[in-house]
Design a protein around this motif. Structure first.
Motif: not given
Length: 393
Positions: A16-19, A49-53, A183-184, A286-287
């Motif tokens: 999160f923060i690194g992104h 890093l893989r971000l999931l929408e 991806a939030y 999101r859940f």
């Protein structure tokens, strides 16, 4: 180029923060206790890093422009703190005292080399983390450093709501640095605690009424998550997205979130009702995200802590009571949670043994701080037995 120090290179630190820092063109200085992780980050100077929408799409990015220091590298860490625009922690509350001397050394050096205000953002799961950490750091400063801390160092609370599941082979990537996260993109922070000029960083959202954000996270997000995890476990589901797709569980979740969101709106009348309702609906979407593959075991772990009188379940009951709302649905969740007996969770087994040895009434009293003979206590005990008879015959 701006620089930030990120204490902790784990799920939140990298996922999160690194992104957010990478998106904002910051040089990232990770400070990490695990030497193997430090070596890997430095050998590659990047991580995937893989971000999931929510809509099912995936985005793969490579986070670079970074360096990592092991917590023993005190001089390098001090220099990085002295030269950085902002500091973040995501180390876990129990590890904050261990990094306090490192931060104190950096503050002492900053006082000499670069005496401008700085802010430390606490991405920790503790309501009073900023004051707790401020006290810890203050204990390691000389008189001049203590004055600088009081006048020019902001200890700033945040609300971390991005979900980062535990990594394993189910994501199909064999790389110890690989990390998956939803991806939030929002990180609310307490604007009233900031010292000096706050830097521009992607996703960071200043909030004046920070207590309302904390309550939304704990009693909407965390309590909703717990509802899905504990009820999902009893019904044999492995993942959160499976649990919320179950009509019975979804109905209980809706009732819980109605109780807490209504209570929060009563407690904070200045909040926008439409925004709170949108927050709830967005969270449920999101859940539902199957790509996260977030397990009920990860979300449900440490049930003793989560059943504490100030935490999400019993705290949610107290919130509703304070706003003249009877917490019928949350009472059911408490009964479900007291049945959580996952055999690979030491805390769950400890809870099970407590109930066996002392009885449910005594556990309600000692663990939850409730009177087992009043309406709330009796309701939880009744719920506990109903779910136990149904699922543990």
């Amino acid at each position: 180029m701006n620089q930030s120090v990120q204490f902790g290179a784990g799920n939140i630190g990298r996922g999160f923060i690194g992104h957010l820092l990478w998106e904002s063109n910051y040089r990232i200085v990770f400070v990490e206790a695990y030497s193997d992780l430090v070596k890997l980050l430095n050998s590659r100077s990047s991580y995937p890093l893989r971000l999931l929408e929510k809509n099912g799409q995936e985005k793969n990015v490579t986070i670079n422009n970074l360096v990592a220091y092991q917590t023993e590298e005190k001089n390098n860490i001090s220099k990085a703190i002295a030269a950085s625009s902002i500091i973040f922690t995501a180390v876990g509350v129990k590890n904050l005292p261990a990094i306090a001397p490192l931060v104190a050394d950096g503050i002492q050096l900053r006082l000499k080399k670069n005496p401008i205000p700085m802010n430390i953002l606490l991405c920790e799961n503790l309501k009073d983390a900023p004051q707790f950490f401020k006290n810890e750091v203050n204990n390691h400063l000389n008189t001049e450093g203590k004055q600088f801390l009081q006048e020019k160092v902001g200890f700033v609370g945040t609300v971390v709501a991005r979900m980062v599941p535990v990594m394993d082979k189910r994501f199909g990537v064999d790389d110890p640095l690989f990390i998956v996260a939803e991806a939030y993109h929002k990180l609310p922070y307490d604007a009233t605690a900031v010292k000096g000029v706050f830097p521009e960083i992607s996703g960071l959202k200043p909030v004046q009424n920070f207590s309302s954000e904390v309550d939304k996270k704990l009693f909407i997000h965390n309590l909703g998550h717990a509802t899905l995890a504990y009820f999902g476990y009893l019904k044999g589901y492995e993942y959160i997205h499976q649990a919320i797709a179950d009509e019975e569980i979804k109905n209980l979740l809706d009732d819980v979130l109605n109780e807490t969101s209504t209570s929060i709106l009563r407690k904070y009348p200045d909040l926008d009702r439409v925004e709170v309702n949108e927050f709830v609906e967005d969270l449920k979407e999101r859940f539902l995200n199957p790509l996260l593959m977030d397990t009920v075991y990860r979300v449900g772990r440490d049930p003793i802590r989560k059943l504490g009188e100030d935490d999400r379940i019993i705290g949610g009951i107290a919130l509703c009571q304070s706003q003249k709302m009877f917490p019928a649905a949350i009472i059911k969740v408490a009964g479900v949670a007291l049945n959580y007996d996952y055999d690979k969770d030491a805390d769950a087994l400890k809870l099970l043994n407590m109930i066996k040895e002392e009885g449910i009434e005594k556990v309600i009293q000692k663990l939850c701080g409730l009177d087992p003979e009043n309406a709330i206590g009796e309701g939880i005990i009744r719920s506990y037995h109903q779910f136990r008879e149904r699922f543990r015959k």
